[in-house]
Design an enzyme around this catalytic site. Structure first.
Site, mmCIF file in Angstrom:
data_model
loop_
_atom_site.group_PDB
_atom_site.id
_atom_site.type_symbol
_atom_site.label_atom_id
_atom_site.label_comp_id
_atom_site.label_asym_id
_atom_site.label_seq_id
_atom_site.Cartn_x
_atom_site.Cartn_y
_atom_site.Cartn_z
ATOM 1 N N ALA A 107 -4.128 12.184 -13.604
ATOM 2 C CA ALA A 107 -3.143 12.091 -14.677
ATOM 3 C C ALA A 107 -2.206 13.283 -14.589
ATOM 4 O O ALA A 107 -2.449 14.206 -13.808
ATOM 5 C CB ALA A 107 -3.839 12.093 -16.040
ATOM 6 N N MET A 108 -1.156 13.256 -15.413
ATOM 7 C CA MET A 108 -0.152 14.316 -15.330
ATOM 8 C C MET A 108 0.383 14.667 -16.709
ATOM 9 O O MET A 108 0.725 13.787 -17.500
ATOM 10 C CB MET A 108 0.976 13.841 -14.397
ATOM 11 C CG MET A 108 2.090 14.839 -14.226
ATOM 12 S SD MET A 108 1.479 16.362 -13.438
ATOM 13 C CE MET A 108 2.567 17.553 -14.204
ATOM 14 N N GLU A 109 0.471 15.972 -16.951
ATOM 15 C CA GLU A 109 0.753 16.501 -18.286
ATOM 16 C C GLU A 109 2.228 16.630 -18.643
ATOM 17 O O GLU A 109 2.590 17.484 -19.472
ATOM 18 C CB GLU A 109 0.098 17.877 -18.406
ATOM 19 C CG GLU A 109 0.740 18.997 -17.558
ATOM 20 C CD GLU A 109 0.075 19.256 -16.220
ATOM 21 O OE1 GLU A 109 -0.603 18.345 -15.711
ATOM 22 O OE2 GLU A 109 0.244 20.360 -15.662
ATOM 23 N N ASN A 110 3.129 15.821 -18.075
ATOM 24 C CA ASN A 110 4.562 15.917 -18.382
ATOM 25 C C ASN A 110 4.795 16.112 -19.880
ATOM 26 O O ASN A 110 4.149 15.479 -20.702
ATOM 27 C CB ASN A 110 5.269 14.622 -17.957
ATOM 28 C CG ASN A 110 4.788 14.135 -16.619
ATOM 29 O OD1 ASN A 110 4.911 14.837 -15.636
ATOM 30 N ND2 ASN A 110 4.178 12.953 -16.590
ATOM 31 N N HIS A 138 -7.772 17.080 -21.324
ATOM 32 C CA HIS A 138 -7.222 18.020 -20.330
ATOM 33 C C HIS A 138 -5.683 17.979 -20.341
ATOM 34 O O HIS A 138 -5.032 19.016 -20.430
ATOM 35 C CB HIS A 138 -7.772 17.651 -18.948
ATOM 36 C CG HIS A 138 -7.265 18.500 -17.833
ATOM 37 N ND1 HIS A 138 -7.972 19.576 -17.338
ATOM 38 C CD2 HIS A 138 -6.110 18.463 -17.124
ATOM 39 C CE1 HIS A 138 -7.273 20.149 -16.375
ATOM 40 N NE2 HIS A 138 -6.137 19.485 -16.223
ATOM 41 N N GLU A 139 -5.157 16.777 -20.260
ATOM 42 C CA GLU A 139 -3.683 16.668 -20.209
ATOM 43 C C GLU A 139 -3.068 17.149 -21.516
ATOM 44 O O GLU A 139 -2.048 17.825 -21.520
ATOM 45 C CB GLU A 139 -3.243 15.228 -19.911
ATOM 46 C CG GLU A 139 -3.836 14.615 -18.648
ATOM 47 C CD GLU A 139 -3.716 15.478 -17.415
ATOM 48 O OE1 GLU A 139 -2.735 16.236 -17.300
ATOM 49 O OE2 GLU A 139 -4.617 15.412 -16.552
ATOM 50 N N GLU A 147 4.986 16.922 -10.240
ATOM 51 C CA GLU A 147 4.186 18.059 -9.781
ATOM 52 C C GLU A 147 3.640 17.726 -8.400
ATOM 53 O O GLU A 147 3.175 16.612 -8.200
ATOM 54 C CB GLU A 147 3.011 18.338 -10.730
ATOM 55 C CG GLU A 147 2.275 19.600 -10.341
ATOM 56 C CD GLU A 147 1.142 19.973 -11.313
ATOM 57 O OE1 GLU A 147 0.862 19.204 -12.243
ATOM 58 O OE2 GLU A 147 0.562 21.037 -11.117
HETATM 59 N N1 0A1 Z 1 -1.534 18.697 -13.133
HETATM 60 C C1 0A1 Z 1 -2.302 17.499 -13.148
HETATM 61 C C2 0A1 Z 1 -2.764 16.978 -11.860
HETATM 62 C C3 0A1 Z 1 -1.786 16.591 -10.836
HETATM 63 C C4 0A1 Z 1 -1.527 17.436 -9.799
HETATM 64 C C5 0A1 Z 1 -0.743 17.075 -8.753
HETATM 65 C C6 0A1 Z 1 -0.217 15.836 -8.764
HETATM 66 O O1 0A1 Z 1 0.530 15.462 -7.694
HETATM 67 C C7 0A1 Z 1 0.473 16.215 -6.550
HETATM 68 C C8 0A1 Z 1 -0.441 14.970 -9.807
HETATM 69 C C9 0A1 Z 1 -1.229 15.360 -10.850
HETATM 70 C C10 0A1 Z 1 -3.578 17.779 -13.890
HETATM 71 O O2 0A1 Z 1 -4.168 18.837 -13.725
HETATM 72 O O3 0A1 Z 1 -4.011 16.927 -14.611
HETATM 73 ZN ZN ZN Z 2 -4.589 20.022 -15.081
#
Ligand code: 0A1
Ligand code: ZN
Length: 879
Positions: A268-271, A303-304, A127
């Site tokens: 963090a990241m919600e993959n 959140h994730e 993302e």
């Molecule tokens: N979607 C994730 C946060 C996130 C956004 C961008 C990133 O790289 C540009 C990395 C992580 C969240 O809301 O937790």
């Molecule tokens: Zn988020």
């Protein structure tokens, strides 16, 4: 790296994709000197697109193309065009298979977008637009496909190979290599793709869902962190249960995985099924993490996890809709945190962040609506406006509809849009359809930027017993937006009688059974409300719970604020009254003579707070925090930061001096016994003690110094240890400070998360973090320019928290920051752009400061080969 001027992308240019991808078959060959990515896509023309003869255009970034094949036949060089940022195939059939092989170099990827290496492991961040750094692909969230991923790597170095979904096949290969294949049954946009390969330990648990399915929960961390997983795992299970109970959302895959990595640009990241976390946002133990970190971890894990529905099952059509998933998910995680602890305290924390940082953003050069209309670099739009204001907008819908209708609306939203990529408008529509309410004017919250201002006046007619409240709303101009329309604002309020009792709010006379709190709905520029049956002039309690993200202008007297501080039944407004009083007192001292009197009523109010053991101690702990310098700056035009700093410190010292006995009493009273616990009560207790300690050391109190030193030595947890260390670092006891810092480092030097805290306690202190000290920290062996957490804990903490040192009148802080931004622009543009934020606010400061900030920005602007990320923030803030 930029080769031409960055382009602006507009929401109004949105077009559906010309091609859709049904399946993605990936094969990763991971090596030490690079990785080969074989990607096979099943594509077809989008029947909804009117571009019938469009060429196939796939996005790419920093890729070396090795081959392209269409339906199995390799294409000759003339059949396609590799433009670097795009792979174009001019002539393709209705439906076809495309195979693309690319070579990438994760080991040299310092931007941390796409596939990169962190502490020897491979990991990804896709993302928003990182997938294009892995292979050529239609990198946009409305292209959703089913992914199958085979990972091949050396087995000794990378025994763990992970991707989204379920592991369906594994085996041995030649030369000590092995492979695992993963299949994700849910179609997803490529930004949710993830891959991890490393030598990691696995922690397992299970969760039994509401329908009785057992989910395999796994955490993967470096072996040295094996003992720091319990809190995140427990938080995950609480989140899963909560989402079932409160939103009716059950987890959908059989496995849910969390991985901790040290080098990560965000939290963090919600993959899908494979959340990747910044180590600092997931790893915790009593010895190494503060209460704040424990709470943050619980919130981020939630959140994730919540994104699995609000983000993954229902995703964004395009990046202008980012708040669709982020605003809603932040709202959900804040409801969760409120349920896990104290709702009032959680609200205070959220509003503090909003009013300090989001209001500043909304009033600055990067101000944008919750649904922006344009951007240059989407990474710059992961902002407080998208996240926090976006959550406030969802909260207002919740307030307007009430909890039951809101739940009906969210059920409808998930049902109607499951598996789709949609817009914020679709979200609002579902809320409207489920509740029957008209939210057309409410939609302006998504379109108009800027923080609305409510100017409130009142009068009381003793003869008729009518109290009249007039509320006038206005929304300031923001870049590209003027003459804004009035918004639909839920305004919660109460009235208190002179005895402190809440009054019935009779909008018509004779309605003596009226409620004592109401949510008024503001839709016009001006409203006048009349309350009947009022015997004497009441004290208004306005915007209870902070029912809308607005600024309230009302001429409170200090007497009224003191009254609300002790009588308001709304805990949030009690706290807020205390903040307003403290702000008023501090502001009156800015640039006042040194011997100016500090209002004795403030001292008495704090004395009462500290000594009253019957009050909710968690609320008292919050009420004792004076408004921050950042908040005071936000409230000031043409701020003189050193003067604000001096005034705030003078009030702190005065309070500490006058309340020394009470502070010592408070410290002793909250000593606590028994084992360490992370409960709201225990957290409040530690917070009160540490505040008392910090205040005592502000006046160089010998007794306080003794307490700090012994607390530091005896502490069995990081909150108390850090509380004592911070108090000593901020004190005038230089020898103790250095000794404490050295000792702390010796003990924790092998733990990167603790070293980050060690850096930041110094960099954010005006005693230990003057520019010369900061430069020394940058030379420290533990500092690492490639690690975003280290950069944030030194450079970010200095410019964002050590405000008097950063805003030194000679401009040296600004020059320093400009240098670091330029340096990082080449290696990690996302971090560079974020780090530049304090300079972009140059218009906010007194002329001598703002001129120097501006010239530091101009120096950044003139750097050659500026990244798109930094280009956008610098150019917009100089415009
Ligand atoms: N979607 C994730 C946060 C996130 C956004 C961008 C990133 O790289 C540009 C990395 C992580 C969240 O809301 O937790
Ligand atoms: Zn988020």
């Amino acid at each position: 790296m930029r080769t031409s001027q960055p382009q602006t992308i507009y929401l109004s240019d949105y077009k559906v994709p010309a091609y859709l991808v049904d399946t993605v078959d990936l094969r990763f060959e991971l090596f030490e000197d690079g990785a080969r990515v074989h990607s096979t896509l099943e594509l077809r023309r989008n029947p909804e697109s009117d571009e019938t003869a469009a060429p196939l255009e796939l996005d790419g970034d920093s890729l070396t193309l090795e081959s392209v094949a269409l339906n199995g036949a390799e294409l000759a060089a003339g059949d396609y065009e590799d433009r670097g940022d795009q792979l174009v195939v001019r002539s393709v059939p209705e439906q076809f298979t495309l195979t693309v092989v690319t070579w990438i170099e994760p080991q040299n990827n310092t931007r941390l977008e796409g596939l990169y290496k962190s502490s020897g492991m491979f990991c990804t961040q896709c993302e928003a637009e990182g997938f294009r750094c892995i292979t050529f692909f239609p990198d946009r969230p409305d292209v959703m496909a089913r992914f199958r991923t085979r990972i091949e790597a050396n087995k000794d170095a990378y025994p763990v190979l992970l991707s989204n979904g379920n592991d369906v096949e594994k085996g041995e290969l030649e030369n000590g290599r092995h492979f695992v294949t993963w299949e994700d049954p849910f179609p997803k946009p490529c930004y949710l793709f993830a891959l991890v390969a490393g030598d990691l330990v696995e922690k397992r648990d299970t969760f039994s869902t509401c329908s009785g399915r057992d989910i395999d929960l796994r955490m993967y961390v470096e072996p040295r962190n094996a003992e720091k997983c319990d809190h995140a795992m427990d938080s995950l299970k609480r989140s899963m249960r909560w989402d079932e109970e409160v939103y009716g959302r059950e987890y959908d895959l059989d496995i849910f995985m969390i991985v901790a990595v040290d080098d990560f640009n965000m939290g963090a990241m919600e993959n899908k099924g494979l959340n990747i976390f910044n180590s600092s946002c997931v790893l915790a133990s009593q010895e190494t993490a503060t209460d704040l970190a424990f709470q943050r971890i619980e919130a981020i894990v939630a959140h994730e996890y919540f994104h699995n529905w609000s983000g993954n099952r229902v995703t964004c059509r395009d990046w202008f809709q980012l708040s669709l998933k982020e605003g809603f998910t932040v709202f959900r995680d804040s409801q969760f945190s409120a349920d896990m602890g104290s709702p009032t305290v959680k609200r205070i924390e959220d509003v503090t962040l909003l009013r300090t940082a989001q209001f500043a953003e909304d009033g600055g050069p990067m101000s944008h609506p919750v649904r922006p209309a344009s951007y240059m670099e989407i990474s710059n739009f992961y902002t407080l406006t998208i996240y926090e204001k976006g959550a406030e907008v969802v909260r207002m819908i919740h307030t307007l509809l009430g909890p039951d209708m809101f739940r009906k609306g969210s059920d409808l939203y998930f049902k109607r849009h499951d598996g789709q990529a949609v817009t914020t408008d679709d979200f609002v529509k579902a809320m409207e359809d489920a509740s029957g309410r008209d939210l057309s004017q409410f939609r302006l919250w998504y379109e108009q930027a800027g923080t609305p201002v409510l100017a409130i006046s009142d009068d009381f007619d003793a003869e008729t017993g009518v109290y009249r409240l007039t509320i006038e709303q206005s929304i300031p101009d923001t870049p590209g937006q003027t003459n804004k329309k009035p918004q639909h604002i839920p305004f919660a309020l109460g009235l208190l009688g002179q005895d402190g009792q809440p009054l019935p709010l009779q909008l018509e006379s004779g309605d003596s059974g009226a409620p004592t709190e109401r949510v008024l709905e503001l839709t016009e520029a001006v409203h006048t409300f009349e309350f009947h049956g009022v015997e004497s002039r009441p004290v208004p309690s306005l915007l209870r719970h902070f029912s809308a993200p607005v600024r309230v202008r009302y001429n409170w007297t200090r007497e009224q604020l003191l009254f609300l501080m002790s009588h308001d039944p709304d805990g949030f407004n009690r706290w807020d009254a205390g903040q307003r009083l403290a702000v008023d007192v501090i502001q009156s001292l800015v640039n006042a003579p040194d011997d100016a009197e500090i209002d004795p009523r403030l001292v008495e109010a704090y004395r009462k707070l500290i000594s009253d053991a019957d009050l909710d101690q968690a609320l008292v702990a919050k009420m004792l925090q004076l408004p921050s310098e950042a908040y005071l700056i936000e409230l000031t035009d043409k701020a003189d930061v050193p003067a604000i700093h001096r005034a705030r410190e003078a009030v702190l010292r005065h309070l500490a001096g006058a309340l020394k006995g009470e502070l010592l009493g408070c410290y002793q009273r909250h000593q606590g016994s028994g084992p360490y616990e992370v409960t709201p009560e225990a957290i409040a207790r530690r917070s009160l003690r540490n505040t008392a300690l910090a205040w005592l050391l502000m006046i160089d109190d010998e007794e306080g110094r003794g307490l700090a030193v012994s607390q530091l030595n005896a502490a069995d947890n990081m909150t108390d240890r850090m509380g004592a260390l911070r108090a000593l670092v901020n004190s005038g006891y230089e020898a103790d400070r250095q000794k404490a810092l050295d000792h702390f480092y010796d003990r924790f030097q092998d733990d990167p998360q603790v070293v980050e805290q060690w850096f930041s306690v110094q960099a954010s202190s005006d005693q230990a973090g003057q520019l010369a000290d900061i430069r020394k920290l940058l030379e420290h062996p533990a500092f690492d320019w490639k690690n975003p957490n280290k950069i944030r804990s030194v450079v970010g903490a200095f410019a964002g928290q050590n405000l008097a040192a950063f805003h030194k009148p000679d401009g040296s802080g600004y020059e320093f920051l400009a240098d670091q931004v330029c340096r990082l622009d080449d290696s990690n543009p996302q971090i560079a752009a974020r780090l530049a934020t304090p300079l972009t606010r140059w218009r906010k400061f007194a002329p001598a400061y703002s001129a120097q900030m501006k010239s530091a920005l101009e120096r950044i602007r003139d750097k050659s080969g500026l990244s798109r990320d930094v280009y956008e923030v610098v150019h917009k803030s100089l415009a």
